[in-house]
Every structure is written in C-alpha cells, then in structure tokens.
Motif scaffolding. Structure first.
Motif, PDB file in Angstrom:
ATOM      1  N   GLY A  15      -0.049 -93.830  75.331  1.00  0.00           N
ATOM      2  CA  GLY A  15      -0.552 -93.468  76.646  1.00  0.00           C
ATOM      3  C   GLY A  15      -0.837 -94.684  77.502  1.00  0.00           C
ATOM      4  N   THR A  16      -0.204 -94.766  78.673  1.00  0.00           N
ATOM      5  CA  THR A  16      -0.419 -95.868  79.603  1.00  0.00           C
ATOM      6  C   THR A  16      -1.644 -95.603  80.465  1.00  0.00           C
ATOM      7  OG1 THR A  16       0.893 -94.882  81.384  1.00  0.00           O
ATOM      8  CG2 THR A  16       2.089 -96.226  79.729  1.00  0.00           C
ATOM      9  N   LEU A  17      -2.091 -96.633  81.153  1.00  0.00           N
ATOM     10  CA  LEU A  17      -3.221 -96.451  82.061  1.00  0.00           C
ATOM     11  C   LEU A  17      -2.839 -95.524  83.208  1.00  0.00           C
ATOM     12  CD1 LEU A  17      -4.813-100.013  82.193  1.00  0.00           C
ATOM     13  CD2 LEU A  17      -5.423 -98.071  80.742  1.00  0.00           C
ATOM     14  N   GLN A  18      -1.596 -95.573  83.656  1.00  0.00           N
ATOM     15  CA  GLN A  18      -1.148 -94.657  84.710  1.00  0.00           C
ATOM     16  C   GLN A  18      -1.189 -93.211  84.209  1.00  0.00           C
ATOM     17  OE1 GLN A  18      -0.529 -95.202  88.064  1.00  0.00           O
ATOM     18  NE2 GLN A  18      -0.633 -92.964  88.023  1.00  0.00           N
ATOM     19  N   GLN A  19      -0.783 -92.992  82.961  1.00  0.00           N
ATOM     20  CA  GLN A  19      -0.859 -91.645  82.386  1.00  0.00           C
ATOM     21  C   GLN A  19      -2.303 -91.187  82.278  1.00  0.00           C
ATOM     22  OE1 GLN A  19       1.497 -92.654  78.918  1.00  0.00           O
ATOM     23  NE2 GLN A  19       3.104 -91.212  79.553  1.00  0.00           N
ATOM     24  N   CYS A  20      -3.201 -92.113  82.000  1.00  0.00           N
ATOM     25  CA  CYS A  20      -4.627 -91.777  81.958  1.00  0.00           C
ATOM     26  C   CYS A  20      -5.088 -91.323  83.335  1.00  0.00           C
ATOM     27  CB  CYS A  20      -5.432 -92.984  81.478  1.00  0.00           C
ATOM     28  SG  CYS A  20      -7.207 -92.670  81.352  1.00  0.00           S
ATOM     29  N   LEU A  21      -4.718 -92.060  84.371  1.00  0.00           N
ATOM     30  CA  LEU A  21      -5.080 -91.661  85.738  1.00  0.00           C
ATOM     31  C   LEU A  21      -4.530 -90.279  86.069  1.00  0.00           C
ATOM     32  CD1 LEU A  21      -4.513 -94.932  87.792  1.00  0.00           C
ATOM     33  CD2 LEU A  21      -6.694 -93.827  87.286  1.00  0.00           C
ATOM     34  N   ASP A  22      -3.269 -90.045  85.706  1.00  0.00           N
ATOM     35  CA  ASP A  22      -2.639 -88.752  85.977  1.00  0.00           C
ATOM     36  C   ASP A  22      -3.339 -87.619  85.236  1.00  0.00           C
ATOM     37  OD1 ASP A  22      -0.811 -90.136  87.536  1.00  0.00           O
ATOM     38  OD2 ASP A  22       0.770 -90.112  86.012  1.00  0.00           O
ATOM     39  N   TRP A  23      -3.868 -87.901  84.069  1.00  0.00           N
ATOM     40  CA  TRP A  23      -4.563 -86.912  83.248  1.00  0.00           C
ATOM     41  C   TRP A  23      -5.929 -86.560  83.840  1.00  0.00           C
ATOM     42  CZ3 TRP A  23      -8.139 -87.714  78.760  1.00  0.00           C
ATOM     43  CH2 TRP A  23      -8.272 -86.551  77.981  1.00  0.00           C
ATOM     44  N   ASN A  24      -6.510 -87.482  84.601  1.00  0.00           N
ATOM     45  CA  ASN A  24      -7.777 -87.269  85.303  1.00  0.00           C
ATOM     46  C   ASN A  24      -8.940 -86.936  84.351  1.00  0.00           C
ATOM     47  OD1 ASN A  24      -9.358 -87.220  87.620  1.00  0.00           O
ATOM     48  ND2 ASN A  24      -9.072 -85.025  87.906  1.00  0.00           N
ATOM     49  N   PRO A  25      -9.307 -87.896  83.476  1.00  0.00           N
ATOM     50  CA  PRO A  25     -10.393 -87.634  82.523  1.00  0.00           C
ATOM     51  C   PRO A  25     -11.753 -87.547  83.198  1.00  0.00           C
ATOM     52  CG  PRO A  25      -9.750 -89.927  82.440  1.00  0.00           C
ATOM     53  CD  PRO A  25      -8.779 -89.250  83.361  1.00  0.00           C
ATOM     54  N   ASP A  26     -12.675 -86.866  82.524  1.00  0.00           N
ATOM     55  CA  ASP A  26     -14.061 -86.793  82.977  1.00  0.00           C
ATOM     56  C   ASP A  26     -14.800 -88.090  82.659  1.00  0.00           C
ATOM     57  OD1 ASP A  26     -14.138 -83.945  83.842  1.00  0.00           O
ATOM     58  OD2 ASP A  26     -13.580 -83.647  81.739  1.00  0.00           O
ATOM     59  N   VAL A  27     -14.474 -88.678  81.498  1.00  0.00           N
ATOM     60  CA  VAL A  27     -15.096 -89.926  81.062  1.00  0.00           C
ATOM     61  C   VAL A  27     -13.998 -90.880  80.610  1.00  0.00           C
ATOM     62  CG1 VAL A  27     -16.732 -91.026  79.473  1.00  0.00           C
ATOM     63  CG2 VAL A  27     -17.155 -88.681  80.248  1.00  0.00           C
ATOM     64  N   VAL A  28     -14.082 -92.128  81.075  1.00  0.00           N
ATOM     65  CA  VAL A  28     -13.195 -93.207  80.638  1.00  0.00           C
ATOM     66  C   VAL A  28     -14.062 -94.178  79.841  1.00  0.00           C
ATOM     67  CG1 VAL A  28     -11.760 -95.148  81.356  1.00  0.00           C
ATOM     68  CG2 VAL A  28     -11.662 -92.984  82.624  1.00  0.00           C
ATOM     69  N   ALA A  29     -13.789 -94.327  78.549  1.00  0.00           N
ATOM     70  CA  ALA A  29     -14.580 -95.203  77.684  1.00  0.00           C
ATOM     71  C   ALA A  29     -13.744 -96.405  77.274  1.00  0.00           C
ATOM     72  CB  ALA A  29     -15.063 -94.443  76.454  1.00  0.00           C
ATOM     73  N   VAL A  30     -14.200 -97.589  77.651  1.00  0.00           N
ATOM     74  CA  VAL A  30     -13.524 -98.831  77.286  1.00  0.00           C
ATOM     75  C   VAL A  30     -14.169 -99.342  76.006  1.00  0.00           C
ATOM     76  CG1 VAL A  30     -12.863-101.148  78.017  1.00  0.00           C
ATOM     77  CG2 VAL A  30     -13.113 -99.314  79.728  1.00  0.00           C
ATOM     78  N   ILE A  31     -13.365 -99.389  74.957  1.00  0.00           N
ATOM     79  CA  ILE A  31     -13.852 -99.770  73.631  1.00  0.00           C
ATOM     80  C   ILE A  31     -13.764-101.288  73.472  1.00  0.00           C
ATOM     81  CG2 ILE A  31     -13.523 -99.424  71.146  1.00  0.00           C
ATOM     82  CD1 ILE A  31     -14.442 -96.901  72.860  1.00  0.00           C
ATOM     83  N   GLY A  32     -14.775-101.854  72.833  1.00  0.00           N
ATOM     84  CA  GLY A  32     -14.844-103.294  72.668  1.00  0.00           C
ATOM     85  C   GLY A  32     -13.888-103.839  71.633  1.00  0.00           C
ATOM     86  N   GLY A  33     -13.884-105.137  71.540  1.00  0.00           N
ATOM     87  CA  GLY A  33     -13.044-105.889  70.620  1.00  0.00           C
ATOM     88  C   GLY A  33     -13.036-107.334  71.072  1.00  0.00           C
ATOM     89  N   MET A  34     -12.592-108.216  70.219  1.00  0.00           N
ATOM     90  CA  MET A  34     -12.647-109.646  70.505  1.00  0.00           C
ATOM     91  C   MET A  34     -11.757-110.059  71.678  1.00  0.00           C
ATOM     92  SD  MET A  34     -14.956-110.553  68.434  1.00  0.00           S
ATOM     93  CE  MET A  34     -14.894-112.323  68.636  1.00  0.00           C
ATOM     94  N   ILE A  35     -10.740-109.281  72.009  1.00  0.00           N
ATOM     95  CA  ILE A  35      -9.839-109.656  73.099  1.00  0.00           C
ATOM     96  C   ILE A  35     -10.581-109.820  74.424  1.00  0.00           C
ATOM     97  CG2 ILE A  35      -9.179-107.330  73.842  1.00  0.00           C
ATOM     98  CD1 ILE A  35      -6.269-108.428  74.072  1.00  0.00           C
ATOM     99  N   TRP A  36     -11.655-109.065  74.608  1.00  0.00           N
ATOM    100  CA  TRP A  36     -12.373-109.101  75.882  1.00  0.00           C
ATOM    101  C   TRP A  36     -13.022-110.447  76.140  1.00  0.00           C
ATOM    102  CZ3 TRP A  36     -10.737-105.687  78.997  1.00  0.00           C
ATOM    103  CH2 TRP A  36     -10.329-104.435  78.523  1.00  0.00           C
TER     104      TRP A  36
END
Length: 189
Positions: free
Chosen positions: A54-75
């Motif tokens: 799932g791409t970020l564009q697909q996420c936008l198209d899906w229109n979620p109620d909550v978007v949760a950004v999960i952590g990790g060392m990359i950040w």
C-alpha cells in the motif's frame, strides 16, 4: 467500519503497532491496513520480513479515520522519509494523526506538533531530530500517550496507551477501551 492505517518503514518497531493490528480487526471490527512511503519487502527491528504494497497515495484514497506513524530507527537518520505533504493531505481529509516513538518525528517535521500539547521519547529527542520543530513549549513529559486536537503522540515505551488512544480515535466506546486496558494491565495487579 472504522479505518486505521499503519505507516511502516524499514526497521519499524515491532511492539508499537502489534496491539493495534493484532486486536483492532479481529476483536473490535476496525479495518486496519498497512502502508509505506516506499513499498516492497523490508524488515522490522526484530527481523520480521514484511511486504507492504500500500502506497501513501492509496492510503489517502482509502481515507482512513486514523493515520498512525509507527516508530523505528530510520526516523533518526538521514534516510527518514518526508511525510509532510501526505500528512497535511490526510489532515485535510479529516484524519486523526498518531505517532509513537520515532513516528512523532514525522509529525514534528510536518509542523503538526507546533501548536498542540504532545509527548514523545523526550523533548530533546524532538529538538535534536526534527530541525523545524517549534512546539517545545507544548511538550509534556508523559509515560503514556497524549491526545490533543486530533493528534495522538506517545513515547516508544507506551504501546498500550497508544493503542487505546488510537482505538478511541477510531470510535470505540470508552467501555471497550477500559476493558482492553484492564485486560493488558491484569498481569501487573
């Protein structure tokens, strides 16, 4: 049915999304889906190999109620993806945002923590890793998730309260959330 999108990156923290994904759909009827800034196969911090299509564009198209950004060392690295445009587009669509641990850096870099009470691993963590962060005066040192103005933040050590806040954002009743929290705290009583 409530929709929650989990944004994963290479090296995502296994414990920060597990309660949402593992119980949200199976027990609470939430449609939980995975998306990534760069799709394909990658590994979690614990070595779990996943394929996120799932791409970020697909996420936008899906229109979620909550978007949760999960952590990790990359950040905390120069390889951290820029999510500002995606996050602002999601906010325009009415989404609630949630960031845990390093995921709070994505929110800080997008300016979403500049005007709301929030938490993270520490104030210094945000200041050191998010150059344009201007919300230090609203930072709250909290061992649990903090929710304000449709934004949920949590330190990496708070996956239970983070999950509860995400579930609340998705519309679960306070009774169900209290039962969930109590179930997970039972071993500590």
């Amino acid at each position: 049915m409530a929709r929650v999108s989990l944004i994963l990156t290479p090296g995502f923290a296994d414990w920060e999304y597990a309660l949402i994904a593992g119980t949200g759909s199976a027990f609470y009827g939430i449609d939980v889906r995975f998306f990534a800034p760069a799709t394909g196969e990658f590994r979690s911090q614990g070595g779990l190999a996943v394929t996120v299509e799932g791409t970020l564009q697909q996420c936008l198209d899906w229109n979620p109620d909550v978007v949760a950004v999960i952590g990790g060392m990359i950040w905390e690295s120069a390889d951290a993806p820029h999510l500002g445009d995606f996050l602002h587009a999601s906010r325009s669509g009415g989404a609630i945002f949630a960031g845990i641990c390093g995921g709070t850096l994505a929110l800080a870099r997008a300016g979403l923590l500049d005007t709301v009470t929030h938490t993270s691993n520490s104030a210094e963590f945000l200041q050191h890793n998010a150059a344009d962060y201007k919300g230090a005066g609203l930072y709250t040192s909290s061992p649990a998730a903090v929710a304000a103005d449709r934004i949920i933040t949590a330190p990496g050590t708070a996956p239970v309260s983070f999950t509860c806040a995400v579930f609340e954002g998705a519309g679960l009743s306070t009774e169900i959330i209290a039962q969930f929290r109590s179930m997970l705290a039972a071993e500590h009583e």
